[in-house]
Design a protein around this motif. Structure first.
Motif, mmCIF file in Angstrom:
data_model
loop_
_atom_site.group_PDB
_atom_site.id
_atom_site.type_symbol
_atom_site.label_atom_id
_atom_site.label_comp_id
_atom_site.label_asym_id
_atom_site.label_seq_id
_atom_site.Cartn_x
_atom_site.Cartn_y
_atom_site.Cartn_z
ATOM 1 N N TYR A 86 3.495 0.978 -1.516
ATOM 2 C CA TYR A 86 2.841 -0.159 -1.702
ATOM 3 C C TYR A 86 1.637 -0.739 -0.427
ATOM 4 O O TYR A 86 2.366 -1.304 0.373
ATOM 5 N N ALA A 87 0.826 -0.766 -0.678
ATOM 6 C CA ALA A 87 -0.202 -1.271 0.189
ATOM 7 C C ALA A 87 0.162 -2.730 0.550
ATOM 8 O O ALA A 87 -0.097 -3.189 1.680
ATOM 9 N N ALA A 88 0.163 -3.923 0.161
ATOM 10 C CA ALA A 88 0.331 -5.620 0.218
ATOM 11 C C ALA A 88 1.687 -4.864 1.426
ATOM 12 O O ALA A 88 1.196 -5.596 2.524
ATOM 13 N N SER A 89 2.513 -4.528 0.953
ATOM 14 C CA SER A 89 4.279 -4.669 1.982
ATOM 15 C C SER A 89 3.261 -3.797 3.994
ATOM 16 O O SER A 89 3.600 -4.293 4.849
ATOM 17 N N VAL A 90 3.029 -2.593 3.704
ATOM 18 C CA VAL A 90 2.251 -1.492 4.801
ATOM 19 C C VAL A 90 0.929 -2.645 4.677
ATOM 20 O O VAL A 90 1.498 -2.652 6.665
ATOM 21 N N ALA A 91 0.157 -3.139 4.309
ATOM 22 C CA ALA A 91 -0.654 -3.817 4.764
ATOM 23 C C ALA A 91 -0.377 -5.157 5.556
ATOM 24 O O ALA A 91 -0.581 -5.559 7.139
ATOM 25 N N LEU A 92 1.048 -6.113 4.942
ATOM 26 C CA LEU A 92 1.483 -6.964 5.772
ATOM 27 C C LEU A 92 1.857 -6.336 7.464
ATOM 28 O O LEU A 92 2.390 -7.556 8.206
ATOM 29 N N HIS A 93 3.126 -5.745 7.256
ATOM 30 C CA HIS A 93 4.232 -5.132 8.042
ATOM 31 C C HIS A 93 2.657 -5.028 9.673
ATOM 32 O O HIS A 93 2.897 -4.289 10.364
ATOM 33 N N LYS A 94 1.373 -3.736 9.169
ATOM 34 C CA LYS A 94 0.167 -3.553 9.911
ATOM 35 C C LYS A 94 0.079 -4.637 10.786
ATOM 36 O O LYS A 94 -0.736 -4.690 12.186
ATOM 37 N N TRP A 95 0.258 -5.691 9.511
ATOM 38 C CA TRP A 95 -0.978 -7.059 10.583
ATOM 39 C C TRP A 95 0.303 -7.432 11.860
ATOM 40 O O TRP A 95 -0.540 -7.850 12.584
ATOM 41 N N ALA A 96 1.157 -7.170 11.189
ATOM 42 C CA ALA A 96 2.620 -7.320 12.204
ATOM 43 C C ALA A 96 2.623 -6.786 13.334
ATOM 44 O O ALA A 96 3.433 -6.902 14.446
ATOM 45 N N VAL A 97 1.960 -5.648 13.515
ATOM 46 C CA VAL A 97 1.968 -5.119 14.707
ATOM 47 C C VAL A 97 3.671 -4.234 14.247
ATOM 48 O O VAL A 97 4.160 -3.985 15.436
ATOM 49 N N PHE A 98 3.842 -3.584 13.153
ATOM 50 C CA PHE A 98 4.612 -2.861 13.423
ATOM 51 C C PHE A 98 4.047 -1.093 12.932
ATOM 52 O O PHE A 98 3.089 -1.219 12.936
ATOM 53 N N ALA A 99 4.628 0.075 13.795
ATOM 54 C CA ALA A 99 4.587 0.877 13.727
ATOM 55 C C ALA A 99 5.316 1.878 12.604
ATOM 56 O O ALA A 99 6.370 1.678 12.388
ATOM 57 N N GLU A 100 4.938 2.234 11.963
ATOM 58 C CA GLU A 100 5.172 3.681 11.134
ATOM 59 C C GLU A 100 5.940 4.650 11.830
ATOM 60 O O GLU A 100 5.312 5.254 12.816
ATOM 61 N N THR A 101 7.228 4.901 11.440
ATOM 62 C CA THR A 101 8.064 6.028 12.326
ATOM 63 C C THR A 101 9.198 7.013 11.748
ATOM 64 O O THR A 101 9.394 7.887 11.969
ATOM 65 N N GLY A 102 8.946 6.579 10.157
ATOM 66 C CA GLY A 102 9.293 7.621 8.997
ATOM 67 C C GLY A 102 9.180 7.759 8.055
ATOM 68 O O GLY A 102 9.186 6.631 7.107
ATOM 69 N N LEU A 103 8.660 8.571 7.152
ATOM 70 C CA LEU A 103 9.053 8.658 6.079
ATOM 71 C C LEU A 103 9.064 8.972 5.515
ATOM 72 O O LEU A 103 10.171 10.203 5.457
ATOM 73 N N GLN A 104 10.424 8.655 4.380
ATOM 74 C CA GLN A 104 11.457 9.755 3.840
ATOM 75 C C GLN A 104 11.530 9.766 2.132
ATOM 76 O O GLN A 104 10.939 8.783 1.275
ATOM 77 N N ARG A 105 11.850 11.037 2.013
ATOM 78 C CA ARG A 105 11.313 11.439 0.624
ATOM 79 C C ARG A 105 12.017 10.961 -0.452
ATOM 80 O O ARG A 105 12.909 11.577 -0.153
ATOM 81 N N GLU A 106 11.410 10.302 -1.687
ATOM 82 C CA GLU A 106 12.442 10.635 -2.621
ATOM 83 C C GLU A 106 14.282 10.250 -2.687
ATOM 84 O O GLU A 106 14.748 10.836 -3.462
ATOM 85 N N VAL A 107 13.597 9.271 -1.629
ATOM 86 C CA VAL A 107 14.593 8.780 -1.588
ATOM 87 C C VAL A 107 15.826 7.846 -2.774
ATOM 88 O O VAL A 107 16.797 7.812 -2.749
ATOM 89 N N GLY A 108 14.328 6.807 -3.793
ATOM 90 C CA GLY A 108 14.731 5.986 -4.287
ATOM 91 C C GLY A 108 15.052 6.465 -5.102
ATOM 92 O O GLY A 108 14.352 7.491 -5.813
ATOM 93 N N TRP A 109 14.867 5.782 -6.608
ATOM 94 C CA TRP A 109 15.751 5.975 -8.245
ATOM 95 C C TRP A 109 14.597 4.853 -9.092
ATOM 96 O O TRP A 109 15.670 3.678 -9.177
ATOM 97 N N LYS A 110 13.388 4.909 -9.614
ATOM 98 C CA LYS A 110 13.206 3.206 -10.079
ATOM 99 C C LYS A 110 11.781 4.463 -10.660
ATOM 100 O O LYS A 110 11.175 4.453 -10.775
ATOM 101 N N PHE A 111 11.809 3.326 -12.482
ATOM 102 C CA PHE A 111 10.580 3.986 -13.498
ATOM 103 C C PHE A 111 10.286 4.982 -13.526
ATOM 104 O O PHE A 111 9.406 5.414 -13.708
ATOM 105 N N ASN A 112 11.411 5.532 -13.601
ATOM 106 C CA ASN A 112 11.591 7.454 -13.937
ATOM 107 C C ASN A 112 10.459 7.980 -13.220
ATOM 108 O O ASN A 112 9.711 9.240 -13.049
ATOM 109 N N ARG A 113 10.540 7.540 -10.986
ATOM 110 C CA ARG A 113 9.987 8.005 -10.402
ATOM 111 C C ARG A 113 10.656 8.042 -9.067
ATOM 112 O O ARG A 113 12.240 6.923 -9.413
ATOM 113 N N ARG A 114 10.684 8.923 -8.741
ATOM 114 C CA ARG A 114 11.182 8.753 -7.267
ATOM 115 C C ARG A 114 10.539 7.990 -5.703
ATOM 116 O O ARG A 114 9.949 8.565 -4.927
#
Ligand SMILES: CC(C)(COP(=O)(O)OP(=O)(O)OC[C@H]1O[C@@H](n2cnc3c(N)ncnc32)[C@H](O)[C@@H]1OP(=O)(O)O)[C@@H](O)C(=O)NCCC(=O)NCCS
Length: 163
Positions: free
Chosen positions: A122-150
């Motif tokens: 979700y580019a808009a949310s990632v961009a918003l948080h980068k703008w507010a100087v949040f750092a990415e600290t970890g990518l979780q794989r396939e945690v959710g389930w929605k619209f037939n994808r994870r």
């Protein structure tokens, strides 16, 4: 520029349709069932009881976004937040204004870390948080389930000033 208010002044149920739109059309919220007025009021009241904010952005008498934080892990003290902007008001810096107000609240409260779990694609949310100087600290794989994808959530965190 929208005014930022406590949700209870503007009416907490007015955030309901923004959430339900996100549930119906996006992977920002992984619920598949719409939330109800009763559940929304209970959530706002619980946040207030624990001293956490629920803030809305209001413009021309309408609620066009909201933001809140609560406990991430009770013992350690970081907070986990969310921010939602009504679809037709997106891209006009409302997310930035809400997140800035929320960070100021958390800093005043003495929270040390603010964490968001964001859908990695979700580019808009990632961009918003980068703008507010949040750092990415970890990518979780396939945690959710929605619209037939994870979907993969990425954790983004900000160490807050003055704590
Ligand atoms: C994520 C969200 C809050 C952003 O709010 P917004 O008011 O539209 O964003 P702003 O206008 O303040 O812009 C913030 C950044 O997002 C970018 N952005 C906004 N809309 C975008 C889009 N459709 N695609 C890509 N980037 C976008 C802006 O360019 C800006 O980035 P920049 O600083 O690099 O220029 C909003 O899209 C939303 O409510 N989404 C659904 C709920 C959600 O995903 N919440 C986050 C999970 S906690």
């Amino acid at each position: 520029m929208p005014a930022i208010r406590d949700a209870t002044e503007a009416g907490p149920p007015r955030t309901l349709e923004i959430t339900n739109h996100a549930i119906a059309h996006t992977t920002a919220d992984w619920s598949s069932a719409m939330t109800t007025m009763e559940a929304r009021l209970a959530w706002v009241n619980q946040r207030r009881r624990l001293g956490f904010p629920v803030m809305v952005a209001a413009e021309d008498g309408a609620v066009i976004g909201f933001t809140s934080y609560g406990e991430f892990r009770p013992r350690e003290g970081p907070v986990e937040h969310s921010v939602y902007v009504r679809e037709d008001a997106q891209g006009r810096a409302v997310g930035r204004i809400l997140l800035t107000a929320l960070i100021a609240h958390a800093e005043k409260r003495g929270a040390h870390v603010m964490i968001g779990a964001i859908e990695a694609r979700y580019a808009a949310s990632v961009a918003l948080h980068k703008w507010a100087v949040f750092a990415e600290t970890g990518l979780q794989r396939e945690v959710g389930w929605k619209f037939n994808r994870r979907p993969d959530p990425v954790f983004m965190q900000k160490i807050l000033a003055g704590s």
